[in-house]
Design a protein around this motif. Structure first.
Motif, PDB file in Angstrom:
ATOM      1  N   GLU A 191      -3.490   9.626   2.364  1.00 16.06           N
ATOM      2  CA  GLU A 191      -2.458   9.148   1.437  1.00 16.06           C
ATOM      3  C   GLU A 191      -1.969  10.262   0.521  1.00 16.06           C
ATOM      4  O   GLU A 191      -0.786  10.345   0.209  1.00 16.06           O
ATOM      5  CB  GLU A 191      -2.998   7.980   0.618  1.00 16.06           C
ATOM      6  N   ARG A 220       0.664   3.828   1.931  1.00 18.53           N
ATOM      7  CA  ARG A 220       1.011   4.184   3.312  1.00 18.53           C
ATOM      8  C   ARG A 220       2.153   3.311   3.828  1.00 18.53           C
ATOM      9  O   ARG A 220       3.049   3.779   4.537  1.00 18.53           O
ATOM     10  CB  ARG A 220      -0.217   4.032   4.217  1.00 18.53           C
ATOM     11  N   THR A 278       0.828  -1.200   0.000  1.00 22.27           N
ATOM     12  CA  THR A 278       0.000   0.000   0.000  1.00 22.27           C
ATOM     13  C   THR A 278       0.866   1.256   0.000  1.00 22.27           C
ATOM     14  O   THR A 278       2.015   1.222   0.453  1.00 22.27           O
ATOM     15  CB  THR A 278      -0.916   0.027   1.227  1.00 22.27           C
TER      16      THR A 278
END
Length: 217
Positions: free
Chosen positions: A204, A12, A10
């Motif tokens: 994000e 993050r 991901t």
């Protein structure tokens, strides 16, 4: 071997890593990927482009606005009001209520239809903003490749005025800012850094070590 599936990483997660850990996570290095490795990854993750999904005709998209629960409840209320109008000896008040509810339903459907159209238009515009070529390190040397051939682990080389060809994590940056007006609508340049993120409450798009496709250096 790749330390993890690139598709499962991901934004993050990659933002929290140090530069060295980014290379390890993506099975890359400071010299970039080899051509063979890039070809292997491209077979696994596919090409780098926004997919163009088939869209139904406009009339069908408008009718789809009546499928949500709110619209259905309002249509039921309009139907009950119309029945009350018939059974109540053609009471004009019930008819007015029925018409008012139908106007609300049509207004709600129109707003949903326009929002959907604008979202589709924005996606098409983003695709047009993506540059056709990208400068990367391949086999330890600078190379120019089609943006569709970018894969996770590629090192993209960017300088002032360049359009970002793919979402990416910065591993080295010097006084870098990006214009994200195409992404957020904000015209003020956003300062970027290659340092790992320490704040965990950011969205994000606010992570300072990530850059995004269609933005400009």
């Amino acid at each position: 071997m790749v330390t993890s599936d690139p598709k499962s990483i991901t934004p993050r997660e990659i933002a929290l890593l140090s530069t060295d850990d980014v290379y390890k996570k993506l099975d890359s290095s400071r010299k970039g990927l080899t051509s063979a490795k890039a070809a292997e990854l491209r077979k696994r993750v596919g090409t780098n482009f926004l997919p163009q999904l088939p869209t139904p005709p406009a009339w069908k998209k408008f009718l789809l606005q009546f499928r949500d629960l709110f619209a259905i409840l309002l249509l039921l209320a309009a139907g009950i009001s119309f029945i009350a109008y018939i059974l109540g000896g053609y009471d004009l008040y019930s008819l007015k209520v029925c018409i008012a509810i139908l106007c609300v339903v049509l207004m709600n459907a129109s707003i949903g239809f326009v929002q959907g159209y604008m979202a589709e238009h924005a996606t098409k515009m983003l695709q047009k903003l993506v540059p056709h070529n990208a400068r990367v390190l391949r086999d330890g040397e600078e190379a120019i490749i089609p943006t569709t051939e970018l894969v996770p682990g590629d090192i993209i080389l960017l300088e002032e005025g360049d359009d970002v060809p793919a979402d990416a994590r910065l591993v080295r940056a010097y006084e870098l800012s990006t214009s994200e007006i195409s992404l957020t609508g904000e015209s003020t340049p956003v300062r970027k850094t290659a340092d790992p993120v320490v704040e965990t409450n950011l969205a994000e798009t606010e992570l300072p070590n990530l850059i995004f496709m269609s933005t400009t250096v």
